[in-house]
Design an enzyme around this catalytic site. Structure first.
Site, PDB file in Angstrom:
ATOM      1  N   GLY A  45      25.736  43.668 -37.599  1.00  0.00           N
ATOM      2  CA  GLY A  45      25.038  43.082 -36.459  1.00  0.00           C
ATOM      3  C   GLY A  45      23.619  42.665 -36.790  1.00  0.00           C
ATOM      4  O   GLY A  45      23.158  41.590 -36.389  1.00  0.00           O
ATOM      5  N   CYS A  46      22.931  43.510 -37.523  1.00  0.00           N
ATOM      6  CA  CYS A  46      21.540  43.216 -37.887  1.00  0.00           C
ATOM      7  C   CYS A  46      21.466  42.033 -38.843  1.00  0.00           C
ATOM      8  O   CYS A  46      20.523  41.235 -38.784  1.00  0.00           O
ATOM      9  CB  CYS A  46      20.881  44.453 -38.483  1.00  0.00           C
ATOM     10  SG  CYS A  46      20.786  45.817 -37.297  1.00  0.00           S
ATOM     11  N   THR A  47      22.449  41.900 -39.702  1.00  0.00           N
ATOM     12  CA  THR A  47      22.492  40.762 -40.622  1.00  0.00           C
ATOM     13  C   THR A  47      22.743  39.467 -39.853  1.00  0.00           C
ATOM     14  O   THR A  47      22.078  38.452 -40.099  1.00  0.00           O
ATOM     15  CB  THR A  47      23.567  40.991 -41.701  1.00  0.00           C
ATOM     16  OG1 THR A  47      23.194  42.140 -42.472  1.00  0.00           O
ATOM     17  CG2 THR A  47      23.704  39.788 -42.616  1.00  0.00           C
TER      18      THR A  47
END
EC number: 1.11.1.24
Length: 155
Positions: A45-47
């Site tokens: 998700g952060c990527t």
């Protein structure tokens, strides 16, 4: 958890970036700044969120926005994130989550039946004088960058 809201003054802070150099919010006085809090570098998700901002960087530059990502990751991990995903903005390390707590984004989370404390994925748009002008706390990760662009265009 009680995130800061529109009209609040953004708390002053100084954190280490991915190059282990100190960066302060005050370094960007006179510019609009997006501070986006994310849980952990190099996770799916952060990527997705970071790559959306990366791919929109030229448009964000035209709109006069500085992007700062903040997570509890160490500077070395942030450097790996930037290198592996070719990120083109600054990431800051908040290992003791003091800045996350000041912004009100550190709190209880639930994931896969487990409860723990962590960073909530919330972004703050700060105006040239350091006041929070918008809070983005409900969004699909893949749409985060476009939501910010749309908001800035509407001003």
């Amino acid at each position: 958890m009680n995130p800061l809201s529109v009209g609040n003054q953004a708390p002053a802070f100084t954190l280490l970036n991915q190059q282990e150099k100190f960066v302060s919010l005050s370094d960007f006085r006179g510019k609009k700044v997006l501070i986006y809090f994310y849980p952990k570098a190099l996770t799916p998700g952060c990527t997705t969120q970071a790559c959306g901002l990366r791919d929109s960087k030229s448009e964000l530059d035209v709109l006069g926005l500085v992007v700062l990502g903040i997570s509890p990751d160490a500077p070395k991990k942030l450097a790996q994130f930037i290198e592996k995903k070719e990120l083109n903005f600054t990431l800051l390390s908040d290992p003791d989550h003091q800045v996350a707590e000041q912004f009100g984004v550190w709190g209880e989370k639930k994931f896969m039946g487990r409860t723990y404390d962590g960073i909530h994925r919330i972004s703050f748009l700060i105006n040239e004088s350091g006041t929070i002008m918008q809070v983005f706390d409900k969004f699909k990760i893949k749409d985060h960058h476009q939501m910010i662009i749309d908001y800035l265009r509407s001003l």
